[in-house]
Write an enzyme that holds these catalytic residues in place. Structure first.
Site, PDB file in Angstrom:
ATOM      1  N   ASP A  54       0.847  -1.195   0.000  1.00  0.00           N
ATOM      2  CA  ASP A  54       0.000   0.000   0.000  1.00  0.00           C
ATOM      3  C   ASP A  54       0.884   1.247   0.000  1.00  0.00           C
ATOM      4  O   ASP A  54       1.667   1.470   0.920  1.00  0.00           O
ATOM      5  CB  ASP A  54      -0.903  -0.001   1.236  1.00  0.00           C
ATOM      6  CG  ASP A  54      -2.083   0.947   1.098  1.00  0.00           C
ATOM      7  OD1 ASP A  54      -1.875   2.099   0.660  1.00  0.00           O
ATOM      8  OD2 ASP A  54      -3.211   0.535   1.419  1.00  0.00           O
TER       9      ASP A  54
ATOM     10  N   HIS B  85      -1.151  10.994  -1.294  1.00  0.00           N
ATOM     11  CA  HIS B  85      -0.773  10.033  -2.330  1.00  0.00           C
ATOM     12  C   HIS B  85      -0.182  10.752  -3.536  1.00  0.00           C
ATOM     13  O   HIS B  85      -0.381  11.962  -3.718  1.00  0.00           O
ATOM     14  CB  HIS B  85      -1.999   9.246  -2.790  1.00  0.00           C
ATOM     15  CG  HIS B  85      -2.611   8.411  -1.709  1.00  0.00           C
ATOM     16  ND1 HIS B  85      -3.839   7.803  -1.831  1.00  0.00           N
ATOM     17  CD2 HIS B  85      -2.149   8.065  -0.483  1.00  0.00           C
ATOM     18  CE1 HIS B  85      -4.111   7.120  -0.732  1.00  0.00           C
ATOM     19  NE2 HIS B  85      -3.101   7.281   0.103  1.00  0.00           N
TER      20      HIS B  85
ATOM     21  N   GLU C 182      -5.921  -7.318  25.291  1.00  0.00           N
ATOM     22  CA  GLU C 182      -4.505  -6.987  25.457  1.00  0.00           C
ATOM     23  C   GLU C 182      -4.287  -5.658  26.166  1.00  0.00           C
ATOM     24  O   GLU C 182      -3.284  -5.461  26.851  1.00  0.00           O
ATOM     25  CB  GLU C 182      -3.828  -6.970  24.086  1.00  0.00           C
ATOM     26  CG  GLU C 182      -2.315  -6.831  24.121  1.00  0.00           C
ATOM     27  CD  GLU C 182      -1.702  -6.940  22.733  1.00  0.00           C
ATOM     28  OE1 GLU C 182      -0.457  -6.900  22.639  1.00  0.00           O
ATOM     29  OE2 GLU C 182      -2.446  -7.055  21.738  1.00  0.00           O
TER      30      GLU C 182
ATOM     31  N   SER D  91      -7.061   4.392  -1.617  1.00  0.00           N
ATOM     32  CA  SER D  91      -6.826   2.954  -1.535  1.00  0.00           C
ATOM     33  C   SER D  91      -8.082   2.118  -1.716  1.00  0.00           C
ATOM     34  O   SER D  91      -7.979   0.919  -1.990  1.00  0.00           O
ATOM     35  CB  SER D  91      -6.191   2.603  -0.189  1.00  0.00           C
ATOM     36  OG  SER D  91      -4.906   3.168  -0.082  1.00  0.00           O
TER      37      SER D  91
ATOM     38  N   HIS E  76      -1.165   2.691  -5.155  1.00  0.00           N
ATOM     39  CA  HIS E  76      -0.849   4.064  -5.553  1.00  0.00           C
ATOM     40  C   HIS E  76       0.538   4.384  -5.022  1.00  0.00           C
ATOM     41  O   HIS E  76       1.146   3.584  -4.293  1.00  0.00           O
ATOM     42  CB  HIS E  76      -1.878   5.052  -4.976  1.00  0.00           C
ATOM     43  CG  HIS E  76      -2.027   4.914  -3.483  1.00  0.00           C
ATOM     44  ND1 HIS E  76      -1.064   5.383  -2.604  1.00  0.00           N
ATOM     45  CD2 HIS E  76      -2.976   4.322  -2.724  1.00  0.00           C
ATOM     46  CE1 HIS E  76      -1.439   5.094  -1.365  1.00  0.00           C
ATOM     47  NE2 HIS E  76      -2.588   4.439  -1.403  1.00  0.00           N
TER      48      HIS E  76
ATOM     49  N   HIS F 296       2.258   8.706   4.973  1.00  0.00           N
ATOM     50  CA  HIS F 296       1.283   9.738   5.370  1.00  0.00           C
ATOM     51  C   HIS F 296       1.786  10.545   6.566  1.00  0.00           C
ATOM     52  O   HIS F 296       1.526  11.748   6.664  1.00  0.00           O
ATOM     53  CB  HIS F 296      -0.063   9.104   5.723  1.00  0.00           C
ATOM     54  CG  HIS F 296      -0.926   8.810   4.538  1.00  0.00           C
ATOM     55  ND1 HIS F 296      -1.216   9.748   3.570  1.00  0.00           N
ATOM     56  CD2 HIS F 296      -1.582   7.672   4.167  1.00  0.00           C
ATOM     57  CE1 HIS F 296      -2.019   9.213   2.659  1.00  0.00           C
ATOM     58  NE2 HIS F 296      -2.244   7.955   2.999  1.00  0.00           N
TER      59      HIS F 296
END
EC number: 3.1.3.1
Length: 517
Positions: free
Chosen positions: A59, A452, A233, A108, A377, A339
């Site tokens: 990705d 992107h 957790e 995405s 992308h 990002h």
């Protein structure tokens, strides 16, 4: 004068970094001849039917990320620019055009619909045609499109999803869901009008749409549990609690949806995953974090499996089916690193994806397994600055800016959170730890999140019919080519042995035979 001195020093250092063997022209000639011999062998096309299909999706893994990851991998092993990624060894390479139907620079979700469902779509939408408008639930009905994962399942193959993001994130969810909004992870993220309109959240669709997905591994626990239920957790962390408004326990629902007599195992811990006797497990759900999994550099090796470990388990599970399998593997946090402007995180995620590709190569055969590596992308990520051979990939360029007289790192972003002004000027990077895992590389335009990029992405292919991926393609072509290779989906007219296209080298002989007849 100082800038000239720095440049001359860089050139001297660069000359000293040239390996002795590369000074001999014969080294390059021999290398080229070996490459030529390998290329000539590709004329003998592998036209077997692909029993198995593996789609590796990085990705945000644009070409600049691939190159930088190659250098990083090399430097981690005492090499450098000359090293090879596992994906570099794939013999066929293409480019894919990534635009969405309504976006020049894509997201995405629309891209996942393209490379999984074979249909381009609008940004932000999943598993639906371009007739669906983002956020509008009432445009969805009748616009659903199915994925190559479903085509494989309908053909009797085992199927699996492995990701480092939440399993309800854009890439994995396009394999099983149909949604007007990629962010509808659970009903707790959906607006009232969408719920009233009958649209289902993505986690619910994971359990209900294709209930017999054999392997699902990744993050995203909190979307499976009722609101405010504590996480197993992180029991004291409020943000990790369940998000569902319908009160359902979808992990339990997942178990109950399995056929009687089949063994369905749920694990949330690395130790539980690696302890499984896979020969006795029919269905496996592993959710190792409440949201996305940790970055590889931050991963707790005691509690969370690596992407490679998940892929190893998935392949060994899926290989039990004599009809073969389809596996989607996503290195999803490459995108997140970019990002955030954290190139070191992004590139280490890419190296781990490549490690998983190498592992899968060793566990399968190119004679019956078509493997494809691509990206959805790219990002506005770059590296440059005339760095000398062997320069640390996270290091400084060998010069200062001739405008503000400050140093700069080789890695930079076109936009993002790394834009910093100190005392009215660009930050002096020599005063910060630019090699830190969470360092945010400088950017030209300030944004909270880097964006992107819109350029084409690479497609690497190896195995049966891999030669169908060549040249420049629309991104939605990828699953059609893979389905053709495996004789699944709607395009199966060629699937008896006599109908396979002839190898080009045989065509003249076939023509001669026809003339003689």
């Amino acid at each position: 004068m100082k800038a000239l001195f720095v440049l001359l020093l860089a050139q001297l250092c660069s000359a000293s970094l040239v390996p002795e063997r590369e000074k001999d022209p014969e080294y390059w000639r021999r290398q080229a001849q070996e490459t030529l011999r390998n290329a000539l062998r590709l004329q003998r096309l592998n036209q077997n039917v692909a029993k198995n299909l593996i789609l590796f999706l990085g990705d945000g893994m644009g070409v600049s990320t691939v190159t930088a990851a190659r250098i990083l991998k090399g430097q981690l092993h005492g090499q450098g620019e000359e090293s090879l990624l596992e994906m570099d060894k794939f013999p066929f390479v293409a480019l894919a055009k990534t635009y969405n139907t309504n976006a020049q620079v894509p997201d995405s979700a629309g891209t996942a619909t393209a490379y999984l469902c074979g249909v381009k779509a609008n940004e932000g939408t999943l598993g639906v045609s371009a007739g669906v408008t983002r956020d509008r639930c009432n445009t969805t009905k009748g616009q659903e499109v199915t994925s190559i994962l479903r085509w494989a399942k309908e053909a009797g193959k085992a199927v699996g999803i492995v990701t480092t993001t939440r399993v309800t994130h854009a890439t994995p969810s396009a394999a099983y869901a149909h949604s007007a909004n990629r962010d509808w992870y659970s009903d707790g993220e959906m607006p009232p009008d969408a719920l009233q309109g009958g649209c289902k959240d993505i986690a619910r669709q994971l359990v209900e749409n294709i209930p017999e997905i054999e392997v699902i591994l990744g993050g995203g626990r909190k979307y499976m549990y009722p609101k405010n239920v504590s996480d197993v957790e992180y029991p004291h962390e409020e943000k990790q609690r369940g998000t569902r408004l319908d009160g359902r326990n979808l992990v339990q629902a997942w178990r109950e949806a399995k056929p009687r007599g089949k063994v369905a195992e749920y694990v949330w811990h690395r130790r539980g995953l690696l302890a499984l006797n896979l020969s006795r497990v029919d269905f496996l759900l592993g959710l190792f974090e409440p949201g996305d999994m940790m970055y590889e550099l931050d991963r707790n090796n005691d509690t969370d499996p690596s992407l490679s470990e998940m892929v190893s388990v998935a392949i060994r599970m899926l290989q039990k089916n004599p009809r073969g399998f389809f596996l989607l593997v996503e290195g999803g946090r490459i995108d997140h690193g970019h990002h955030e402007g954290k190139a070191k995180q992004a590139l280490h995620e890419a190296v781990e994806l490549d490690r998983a590709i190498g592992l899968a190569t060793r566990l399968t055969s190119t004679q019956d397994t078509l493997s494809v590596v691509t990206a959805d992308h790219s990002h506005v990520f770059t590296f440059g600055g005339y760095t000398p051979r062997g320069n640390p990939i996270f290091g400084l360029a060998p010069m200062q800016s001739d405008v503000d007289r400050k140093p700069f790192t080789s890695i930079l972003y076109g936009n993002g959170p790394g834009y910093k002004i100190v005392a009215g000027e660009r930050e002096n990077v020599s005063a910060v730890d630019f090699a830190h895992a969470d360092y945010q590389a400088q950017s030209a335009v300030p944004l909270r999140q880097e964006t992107h990029g819109g350029e084409d992405v690479a497609v690497f292919a190896r195995g049966p019919m891999a030669h169908l991926l060549h040249g420049v393609h629309e991104q939605n072509y990828i699953p059609h080519a893979m389905a053709y290779a495996a004789c699944i989906g709607s395009n199966r007219g060629h699937c008896n042995a006599a109908a396979r296209p002839a190898t080009p080298l045989l065509l003249p002989f076939l023509g001669l035979l026809l003339l003689l007849c």
